[in-house]
Design a protein around this motif. Structure first.
Motif, mmCIF file in Angstrom:
data_model
loop_
_atom_site.group_PDB
_atom_site.id
_atom_site.type_symbol
_atom_site.label_atom_id
_atom_site.label_comp_id
_atom_site.label_asym_id
_atom_site.label_seq_id
_atom_site.Cartn_x
_atom_site.Cartn_y
_atom_site.Cartn_z
ATOM 1 N N GLU A 129 0.830 -1.203 0.000
ATOM 2 C CA GLU A 129 0.000 0.000 0.000
ATOM 3 C C GLU A 129 0.866 1.255 0.000
ATOM 4 O OE1 GLU A 129 -3.533 2.161 2.647
ATOM 5 O OE2 GLU A 129 -2.626 0.276 3.323
ATOM 6 N N GLU A 130 1.919 1.272 0.805
ATOM 7 C CA GLU A 130 2.795 2.446 0.852
ATOM 8 C C GLU A 130 3.536 2.638 -0.467
ATOM 9 O OE1 GLU A 130 4.452 3.052 5.291
ATOM 10 O OE2 GLU A 130 4.702 1.010 4.512
ATOM 11 N N LEU A 131 4.034 1.544 -1.026
ATOM 12 C CA LEU A 131 4.750 1.632 -2.296
ATOM 13 C C LEU A 131 3.829 2.135 -3.403
ATOM 14 C CD1 LEU A 131 6.644 -1.731 -1.893
ATOM 15 C CD2 LEU A 131 7.793 0.476 -2.147
ATOM 16 N N ASP A 132 2.625 1.583 -3.480
ATOM 17 C CA ASP A 132 1.690 2.000 -4.518
ATOM 18 C C ASP A 132 1.213 3.434 -4.306
ATOM 19 O OD1 ASP A 132 1.934 -0.443 -5.713
ATOM 20 O OD2 ASP A 132 -0.056 -1.172 -5.173
ATOM 21 N N ASP A 133 0.949 3.794 -3.050
ATOM 22 C CA ASP A 133 0.502 5.153 -2.758
ATOM 23 C C ASP A 133 1.536 6.175 -3.199
ATOM 24 O OD1 ASP A 133 -1.295 7.131 -1.312
ATOM 25 O OD2 ASP A 133 0.575 7.409 -0.208
ATOM 26 N N TYR A 134 2.808 5.860 -2.953
ATOM 27 C CA TYR A 134 3.864 6.781 -3.357
ATOM 28 C C TYR A 134 3.886 6.958 -4.876
ATOM 29 C CZ TYR A 134 8.506 8.736 -4.119
ATOM 30 O OH TYR A 134 9.552 9.535 -4.535
ATOM 31 N N GLU A 135 3.804 5.861 -5.620
ATOM 32 C CA GLU A 135 3.866 5.955 -7.073
ATOM 33 C C GLU A 135 2.625 6.631 -7.653
ATOM 34 O OE1 GLU A 135 6.470 5.416 -8.684
ATOM 35 O OE2 GLU A 135 7.667 3.962 -7.576
ATOM 36 N N TRP A 136 1.441 6.288 -7.142
ATOM 37 C CA TRP A 136 0.231 6.958 -7.616
ATOM 38 C C TRP A 136 0.280 8.451 -7.306
ATOM 39 C CZ3 TRP A 136 -2.263 4.871 -11.227
ATOM 40 C CH2 TRP A 136 -2.606 3.519 -11.247
ATOM 41 N N SER A 137 0.808 8.798 -6.134
ATOM 42 C CA SER A 137 0.897 10.206 -5.759
ATOM 43 C C SER A 137 1.897 10.936 -6.651
ATOM 44 C CB SER A 137 1.299 10.330 -4.287
ATOM 45 O OG SER A 137 1.313 11.683 -3.887
ATOM 46 N N TRP A 138 3.056 10.329 -6.904
ATOM 47 C CA TRP A 138 4.091 10.954 -7.740
ATOM 48 C C TRP A 138 3.550 11.242 -9.130
ATOM 49 C CZ3 TRP A 138 7.026 11.387 -11.977
ATOM 50 C CH2 TRP A 138 8.314 11.935 -11.881
ATOM 51 N N THR A 139 3.033 10.198 -9.755
ATOM 52 C CA THR A 139 2.549 10.373 -11.128
ATOM 53 C C THR A 139 1.287 11.228 -11.167
ATOM 54 O OG1 THR A 139 1.340 8.269 -10.993
ATOM 55 C CG2 THR A 139 3.567 8.194 -11.872
ATOM 56 N N GLY A 140 0.407 11.044 -10.179
ATOM 57 C CA GLY A 140 -0.845 11.793 -10.176
ATOM 58 C C GLY A 140 -0.664 13.270 -9.919
ATOM 59 N N SER A 141 0.236 13.622 -8.994
ATOM 60 C CA SER A 141 0.466 15.040 -8.704
ATOM 61 C C SER A 141 1.038 15.761 -9.923
ATOM 62 C CB SER A 141 1.405 15.187 -7.509
ATOM 63 O OG SER A 141 0.806 14.704 -6.333
ATOM 64 N N LEU A 142 1.973 15.108 -10.610
ATOM 65 C CA LEU A 142 2.566 15.727 -11.786
ATOM 66 C C LEU A 142 1.534 15.850 -12.909
ATOM 67 C CD1 LEU A 142 5.131 16.867 -13.036
ATOM 68 C CD2 LEU A 142 5.759 14.546 -13.731
ATOM 69 N N ALA A 143 0.737 14.802 -13.106
ATOM 70 C CA ALA A 143 -0.294 14.851 -14.143
ATOM 71 C C ALA A 143 -1.343 15.908 -13.818
ATOM 72 C CB ALA A 143 -0.949 13.481 -14.284
ATOM 73 N N ALA A 144 -1.743 16.005 -12.543
ATOM 74 C CA ALA A 144 -2.743 16.999 -12.151
ATOM 75 C C ALA A 144 -2.239 18.412 -12.404
ATOM 76 C CB ALA A 144 -3.105 16.813 -10.686
ATOM 77 N N TRP A 145 -0.955 18.657 -12.110
ATOM 78 C CA TRP A 145 -0.388 19.981 -12.386
ATOM 79 C C TRP A 145 -0.484 20.294 -13.879
ATOM 80 C CZ3 TRP A 145 3.397 21.735 -15.603
ATOM 81 C CH2 TRP A 145 3.762 23.082 -15.448
ATOM 82 N N ALA A 146 -0.134 19.315 -14.715
ATOM 83 C CA ALA A 146 -0.186 19.543 -16.161
ATOM 84 C C ALA A 146 -1.607 19.833 -16.624
ATOM 85 C CB ALA A 146 0.366 18.318 -16.894
ATOM 86 N N LEU A 147 -2.579 19.090 -16.110
ATOM 87 C CA LEU A 147 -3.971 19.316 -16.500
ATOM 88 C C LEU A 147 -4.492 20.658 -15.999
ATOM 89 C CD1 LEU A 147 -5.344 15.739 -15.804
ATOM 90 C CD2 LEU A 147 -4.875 16.766 -18.046
ATOM 91 N N THR A 161 4.052 4.091 -16.458
ATOM 92 C CA THR A 161 4.234 2.890 -17.275
ATOM 93 C C THR A 161 5.439 2.085 -16.815
ATOM 94 O OG1 THR A 161 3.210 3.977 -19.187
ATOM 95 C CG2 THR A 161 4.592 2.049 -19.628
ATOM 96 N N GLU A 162 6.554 2.776 -16.517
ATOM 97 C CA GLU A 162 7.745 2.076 -16.006
ATOM 98 C C GLU A 162 7.444 1.354 -14.706
ATOM 99 O OE1 GLU A 162 11.530 4.703 -17.666
ATOM 100 O OE2 GLU A 162 10.671 5.166 -15.706
ATOM 101 N N TRP A 163 6.757 2.028 -13.814
ATOM 102 C CA TRP A 163 6.410 1.417 -12.528
ATOM 103 C C TRP A 163 5.541 0.175 -12.720
ATOM 104 C CZ3 TRP A 163 1.328 3.053 -10.176
ATOM 105 C CH2 TRP A 163 1.026 2.288 -9.039
ATOM 106 N N LEU A 164 4.463 0.318 -13.474
ATOM 107 C CA LEU A 164 3.501 -0.780 -13.596
ATOM 108 C C LEU A 164 4.035 -1.956 -14.402
ATOM 109 C CD1 LEU A 164 0.225 1.279 -14.189
ATOM 110 C CD2 LEU A 164 0.860 0.014 -12.127
ATOM 111 N N THR A 165 4.887 -1.692 -15.380
ATOM 112 C CA THR A 165 5.330 -2.765 -16.268
ATOM 113 C C THR A 165 6.731 -3.276 -15.970
ATOM 114 O OG1 THR A 165 6.225 -1.232 -17.935
ATOM 115 C CG2 THR A 165 3.894 -1.834 -18.127
ATOM 116 N N THR A 166 7.501 -2.528 -15.161
ATOM 117 C CA THR A 166 8.912 -2.880 -14.993
ATOM 118 C C THR A 166 9.286 -3.255 -13.569
ATOM 119 O OG1 THR A 166 9.461 -1.372 -16.807
ATOM 120 C CG2 THR A 166 11.282 -2.135 -15.439
ATOM 121 N N TYR A 167 8.922 -2.436 -12.563
ATOM 122 C CA TYR A 167 9.479 -2.709 -11.232
ATOM 123 C C TYR A 167 8.456 -2.885 -10.121
ATOM 124 C CZ TYR A 167 9.152 2.422 -10.428
ATOM 125 O OH TYR A 167 8.734 3.720 -10.291
ATOM 126 N N ARG A 168 7.162 -2.742 -10.403
ATOM 127 C CA ARG A 168 6.169 -3.008 -9.358
ATOM 128 C C ARG A 168 6.225 -4.482 -8.960
ATOM 129 N NH1 ARG A 168 0.570 -4.421 -8.516
ATOM 130 N NH2 ARG A 168 -0.220 -3.261 -6.710
#
Length: 248
Positions: free
Chosen positions: A191-209, A229-236
């Motif tokens: 949960e902590e690992l996923d929360d960090y990655e979702w937050s990282w990618t989501g915060s950056l995407a939200a800023w762009a939007l 994509t790297e997270w979900l397909t490579t190292y998760r």
């Protein structure tokens, strides 16, 4: 968009720049500040590679007599740390230094030294980080070390992306072989690992939007997508994170 600015935007929703949740951060700080009898009543803390200095700010809030020094090369991160310290009324007890972590010099030792997710700052990985942090630590003090490890054997593409690591037992072997004894630790949960990655990618995407007219809009959105994509397909499920409280 430069890397430092991108990192600041990506960590907007997760100011602790590591996959460690708030309850674990609180426990780790509590253990680190539970110094042996005879230690200073007003502990000095040092964070090597402090980023936004969130670990230090929380430690200062929890221990009203403590003082802290944060060291980082990122001007945007240190600016965010200063703003957060001012907002929390902690500026008088926090000193920030824009200098490479390996070059920080202070003749006075620290009761607690932190380096969480910053072993890259020392060039030689885990061993070099332990050596550098140890030079700043007072006798009987605590080192809070956060480092990645392999949850399962990685493929070559993962090693190319994240660098080389040991598994969790191997990581602890490296730590103890360097003369350190773990007195507490926290293995980040899925949960902590996923929360960090979702937050990282989501915060950056939200800023762009939220900033469609900004010249870096498209680049930020592409970086968020590529990272996800790297997270979900490579190292998760391959890469994990452990935070240790150590003594010598």
């Amino acid at each position: 968009m430069d890397r430092e600015t991108r990192s600041q935007l990506a960590h907007a929703g997760h100011p602790v720049a590591a996959p460690v949740g708030d309850p674990a951060v609180e426990r780790l700080i509590g253990r680190a500040l539970a110094l042996p009898a005879g230690a200073a009543g007003s502990p000095r803390l040092l964070d090597l590679g402090c980023g936004r200095a969130e670990w230090l700010l929380r430690a200062l809030a929890a221990h009203p007599t403590a003082t802290a020094h944060g060291v980082d090369v990122s001007a945007p991160a240190l600016a965010a740390a200063r703003a957060a310290a001012e907002a929390r009324g902690l500026t008088g007890r926090l000193s920030l230094h824009q200098v490479p972590a390996a070059e920080h010099a202070d003749p006075d030792p620290y009761d607690v030294v932190l380096s969480v997710g910053a072993t890259h700052a020392f060039g030689g990985g885990l061993a070099a980080t332990l050596d550098a942090a140890g030079r700043h630590l007072a006798p009987g003090g605590h080192l809070v070390l956060g480092h990645g490890y392999w949850e399962r054997p990685p493929g070559p593409e993962v090693v190319e992306l994240l660098g080389d690591h040991a598994d969790l037992p191997g990581t602890l072997d490296l730590v103890t072989a360097a003369g350190w004894t773990p007195v507490y630790g926290h293995v980040s949960s899925r949960e902590e690992l996923d929360d960090y990655e979702w937050s990282w990618t989501g915060s950056l995407a939200a800023w762009a939007l939220d900033h469609p007219q900004h010249p870096d809009h498209a680049e930020a959105l592409a970086a968020a997508t590529a990272h996800r994509t790297e997270w979900l397909t490579t190292y998760r499920g391959v890469w994990g994170f452990v935070t240790l409280v150590l003594r010598r």
